[in-house]
Design a protein around this motif. Structure first.
Motif, PDB file in Angstrom:
ATOM      1  N   UNK A 325      32.519  37.652 -11.625  1.00  0.00           N
ATOM      2  CA  UNK A 325      31.674  38.182 -12.690  1.00  0.00           C
ATOM      3  C   UNK A 325      31.006  37.063 -13.482  1.00  0.00           C
ATOM      4  N   UNK A 326      29.758  37.291 -13.894  1.00  0.00           N
ATOM      5  CA  UNK A 326      29.052  36.427 -14.835  1.00  0.00           C
ATOM      6  C   UNK A 326      28.961  37.168 -16.156  1.00  0.00           C
ATOM      7  N   UNK A 327      29.405  36.525 -17.230  1.00  0.00           N
ATOM      8  CA  UNK A 327      29.362  37.132 -18.562  1.00  0.00           C
ATOM      9  C   UNK A 327      28.106  36.668 -19.291  1.00  0.00           C
ATOM     10  N   UNK A 328      27.270  37.622 -19.656  1.00  0.00           N
ATOM     11  CA  UNK A 328      25.996  37.332 -20.295  1.00  0.00           C
ATOM     12  C   UNK A 328      26.028  37.751 -21.759  1.00  0.00           C
ATOM     13  N   UNK A 329      25.078  37.270 -22.566  1.00  0.00           N
ATOM     14  CA  UNK A 329      25.038  37.667 -23.975  1.00  0.00           C
ATOM     15  C   UNK A 329      24.943  39.183 -24.158  1.00  0.00           C
ATOM     16  N   UNK A 330      25.431  39.653 -25.295  1.00  0.00           N
ATOM     17  CA  UNK A 330      25.399  41.059 -25.686  1.00  0.00           C
ATOM     18  C   UNK A 330      26.162  41.958 -24.716  1.00  0.00           C
ATOM     19  N   UNK A 331      27.203  41.387 -24.095  1.00  0.00           N
ATOM     20  CA  UNK A 331      28.082  42.180 -23.254  1.00  0.00           C
ATOM     21  C   UNK A 331      27.546  42.522 -21.882  1.00  0.00           C
ATOM     22  N   UNK A 332      26.405  41.971 -21.500  1.00  0.00           N
ATOM     23  CA  UNK A 332      25.841  42.268 -20.185  1.00  0.00           C
ATOM     24  C   UNK A 332      26.552  41.447 -19.110  1.00  0.00           C
ATOM     25  N   UNK A 362      26.128  31.113 -17.137  1.00  0.00           N
ATOM     26  CA  UNK A 362      26.626  31.513 -18.453  1.00  0.00           C
ATOM     27  C   UNK A 362      26.136  30.552 -19.533  1.00  0.00           C
ATOM     28  N   UNK A 363      26.129  29.260 -19.228  1.00  0.00           N
ATOM     29  CA  UNK A 363      25.648  28.282 -20.216  1.00  0.00           C
ATOM     30  C   UNK A 363      24.161  28.467 -20.496  1.00  0.00           C
ATOM     31  N   UNK A 364      23.335  28.513 -19.446  1.00  0.00           N
ATOM     32  CA  UNK A 364      21.893  28.643 -19.652  1.00  0.00           C
ATOM     33  C   UNK A 364      21.546  29.949 -20.365  1.00  0.00           C
ATOM     34  N   UNK A 372      18.308  37.187 -15.826  1.00  0.00           N
ATOM     35  CA  UNK A 372      17.702  38.513 -15.698  1.00  0.00           C
ATOM     36  C   UNK A 372      18.057  39.326 -14.453  1.00  0.00           C
ATOM     37  N   UNK A 373      18.795  38.757 -13.494  1.00  0.00           N
ATOM     38  CA  UNK A 373      18.968  39.441 -12.213  1.00  0.00           C
ATOM     39  C   UNK A 373      20.382  40.004 -12.065  1.00  0.00           C
ATOM     40  N   UNK A 374      20.553  41.048 -11.245  1.00  0.00           N
ATOM     41  CA  UNK A 374      21.890  41.654 -11.087  1.00  0.00           C
ATOM     42  C   UNK A 374      22.871  40.770 -10.331  1.00  0.00           C
ATOM     43  N   UNK A 375      22.356  39.865  -9.502  1.00  0.00           N
ATOM     44  CA  UNK A 375      23.198  38.968  -8.718  1.00  0.00           C
ATOM     45  C   UNK A 375      22.659  37.548  -8.777  1.00  0.00           C
ATOM     46  N   UNK A 376      23.538  36.595  -8.502  1.00  0.00           N
ATOM     47  CA  UNK A 376      23.152  35.195  -8.337  1.00  0.00           C
ATOM     48  C   UNK A 376      23.840  34.699  -7.075  1.00  0.00           C
ATOM     49  N   UNK A 377      23.077  34.526  -6.008  1.00  0.00           N
ATOM     50  CA  UNK A 377      23.638  34.241  -4.689  1.00  0.00           C
ATOM     51  C   UNK A 377      23.385  32.786  -4.319  1.00  0.00           C
TER      52      UNK A 377
END
Length: 649
Positions: A325-332, A362-364, A372-377
């Motif tokens: 999982x990638x944790x993004x701002x605002x709980x996304x 997560x840092x950027x 902005x994307x659902x996955x990072x491959x």
């Protein structure tokens, strides 16, 4: 004695004199450095002088529906692309232009003609490739007909039977095509054979619209290799048909997992979406079993990627697959995934790829703008490092710091140029340099600085200003190939570091940089838009810096040339003389050490050099001065360190 005024600098009270008028022996000319005219035009309703898109800013849109098939016997891609192109510009269009990047591999291409006989990074000498078209049709105003088109190298011009109207008119272009997959795809795509099957990294795999903007009109520079891409934004819906033993990964979201994945793999993916630790989706044993008994038949993988400027994909029977999982701002949330061959499955190597991907994104996302994307491959294969929306290619051989650096860099491209869509074919520094800069900050924060190396800015002066060095504002194809990494990556990155740490300070610079990113997210900025944005947010006029560091190749050389005591008595203070010997002015930091060990620092703004190359200032010494050092922390790429130190007798 000159008039004085008191100012507080780094904890000590100093008196600053007026300027000295004596001329030094250098090349500095303040009239050129601080010339009053810098911007080539005033702001308008499309691009404002505040560095933002104006109320009448526009850009065109291109949506793509693609059905492609991978032939892993004949090493070929066949496909059909339907492009819906919307003209939001104020200009009617009698024709449109498309990019045909695969034509770089035709034997008579300009890229082949301009490749040295010794080869090079982008060479594919001996490979006969390029697009083959079965049909090209257009649909406009409800009518479908064969297109009247012309191919010129890596561009296609379609002459329209009816003019495409301004302010929102649209048309559809439908193209059937195929091309052979090169093994060495100009260092941006390709294929390689492993013990358990071929790895295919597929990019620039369908005809794409050229950008029409208010700066250039149609941007039709040919694809020659060094210059990358300039693309409009749109939505992508695409399918990849491949042998059933291939695992396919791509930009965006997989829409039909139940049709192409096993129940256990889907279960593991669900677990990974809720795990900060890496979860294996397809392990080494399962890869070997599939290689021994490959499934028969073919599968069609269906993907969707929204508001993107491109898509790419990869396929292989050899892929080990893991995710977290990638944790993004605002709980996304998003999902980091890595695919790699068994040969790369090392504890010091690709087994950490998903951890690195997660940490970088997560840092950027927290520092600049959310991912902005659902996955990072992350795909391991023959390409050393190349970026696409939601998917990157990195070398399967990389380990440790090299692997972290390439993953951080390629996913850093999400922000430049995937989000901030600059023209890479002309201004490589606006994506490579900006990205290298944010990479340097990520290095410091990832895993408590595990791979951090402090920048050695002074030591880079020899490289930046060596004989034959070139200015940053040089298009990639014109840049000396041996200097491209310096010009496009390192020097612009160092320039932003100087702005951040020496000119504006971290808080002001970071705010200005976010202002630029957020103003131009999913839009097309020019260099002037960037310059305007940083100046307006920070409140500083920086034309002297843009002019010297980006538009010209001006050098830095600051010197300490003299120390005189007031009335010949050190207890009365000293007048210290510093000089700017080369054309690029910079703020000056001067460290003064007295014979009793007492040390003080004076920080002087760049404006001291508006009066000429020589500046004198008062320092309230109480003892004899043992040593004076300019730029004591080596934060500037000073070309002559021999004159940076003055020592008392």
């Amino acid at each position: 004695m000159p008039s004085k005024k008191w100012i507080l600098i780094t904890g000590c009270m100093v008196l600053v004199s007026q300027y000295g008028f004596s001329q030094n022996s250098g090349t500095y000319d303040q009239h050129e450095a601080f010339a009053p005219i810098f911007y080539p035009a005033f702001g308008d309703e499309v691009r404002t002088a505040a560095g933002t898109p104006g109320p009448k800013y526009w850009q065109n849109e291109a949506d793509y529906s693609i059905q492609a098939s991978l032939d892993d016997v004949n090493q070929k891609i066949s496909g059909t692309v339907a492009i819906t192109y919307k003209n939001n510009s104020p200009d009617p269009m009698p024709f449109v232009w498309l990019q045909l990047d695969q034509n770089i591999y035709k034997p008579d291409s300009r890229a082949q003609a301009t490749t040295p006989v010794t080869g090079g990074r982008y060479a594919n000498l001996g490979f006969d490739g390029g697009y083959n078209f079965q049909s090209v049709k257009i649909v406009h105003a409800g009518k479908e007909e064969k297109a009247d088109y012309r191919i010129s190298d890596t561009r296609m011009q379609i002459l329209l039977p009816d003019t495409l109207g301004a302010h929102g008119d649209s048309l559809k272009i439908r193209i059937e095509y195929n091309f052979g997959i090169p093994e060495k795809g100009s260092d941006r795509m390709g294929r390689v054979e492993t013990d358990n099957g071929w790895i295919y990294e597929i990019a620039q795999w369908f005809p794409r619209m050229c950008v029409f903007d208010n700066v250039q009109g149609w941007n039709t520079l040919p694809y020659l290799g060094a210059g990358e891409f300039y693309l409009d934004y749109g939505n992508y819906d695409f399918t990849i048909n491949a042998s059933a033993n291939e695992l396919v990964v791509a930009s965006g979201e997989l829409l039909n997992p139940s049709e192409v994945l096993g129940a256990e793999e889907i279960k593991r993916l669900d677990a990974a979406r809720n795990s900060d630790k890496t979860v294996m989706i397809r392990n080494e044993k399962e890869v070997k079993n599939r290689a021994a008994k490959p499934p028969k038949g073919r599968l069609t993988w269906h993907f969707r990627c929204r508001n993107a400027r491109d898509v790419a994909w990869a396929a292989s029977a050899a892929f080990v697959w893991d995710a977290a999982r990638i944790n993004l701002p605002q709980g996304k949330k998003s999902l980091a995934m890595s695919v790699y061959p068994i040969e790369s499955a090392l504890d010091s190597g690709w087994k950490r790829s998903t951890e690195f991907t997660k940490g970088a994104i997560e840092h950027y996302s927290e520092k600049w703008l959310p991912y902005p994307y659902p996955n990072a491959v992350d795909v391991a294969g023959p390409v050393g490092g190349m970026e696409y929306p939601g998917l990157v290619f990195c070398s399967s051989y990389d380990q440790r710091r090299n692997l972290w650096s390439v993953i951080s860099h390629e996913f850093g491209h999400t922000w430049f140029p995937m989000i901030v869509g600059s023209n890479e074919r002309k201004f490589a520094w606006m994506d490579e340099g900006f990205n290298t800069f944010i990479n340097s900050i990520a290095d410091k924060y990832f895993n408590h600085g595990e791979f951090y190396q402090a920048p050695r800015i002074r030591s880079r002066s020899e490289r930046f200003f060596q004989p034959g060095s070139e200015g940053i504002m040089t298009i990639p194809e014109v840049t000396n190939p041996g200097y491209l990494a310096t010009n496009a990556y390192e020097k612009p990155s160092i320039g932003l570091q100087i702005l951040r740490y020496q000119v504006l300070g971290e808080e002001r610079f970071d705010g200005a940089f976010r202002y630029y990113i957020r103003s131009w997210a999913y839009k097309h900025p020019t260099p002037w838009d960037f310059f305007h944005a940083i100046e307006n947010y920070s409140g500083e006029t920086l034309d002297w810096f843009w002019r010297g560091w980006f538009l010209n190749n001006w050098k830095v050389d600051q010197a300490v040339t003299n120390v005189e005591y007031q009335e010949s008595n050190p207890a009365n203070g000293a007048i210290i003389t510093i000089e700017n010997l080369e054309q690029l002015p910079m703020p000056a930091t001067v460290e003064i050490k007295e014979i009793d060990g007492k040390t003080g620092r004076v920080k002087l703004p760049v404006e001291i050099w508006q009066h000429g190359p020589v500046w004198k200032f008062y320092y309230p010494s109480t003892r004899k001065i043992e040593m004076v050092v300019i730029d004591p922390d080596e934060t500037l790429p000073d070309i002559n360190v021999d004159n940076n130190v003055w020592k008392g007798k």
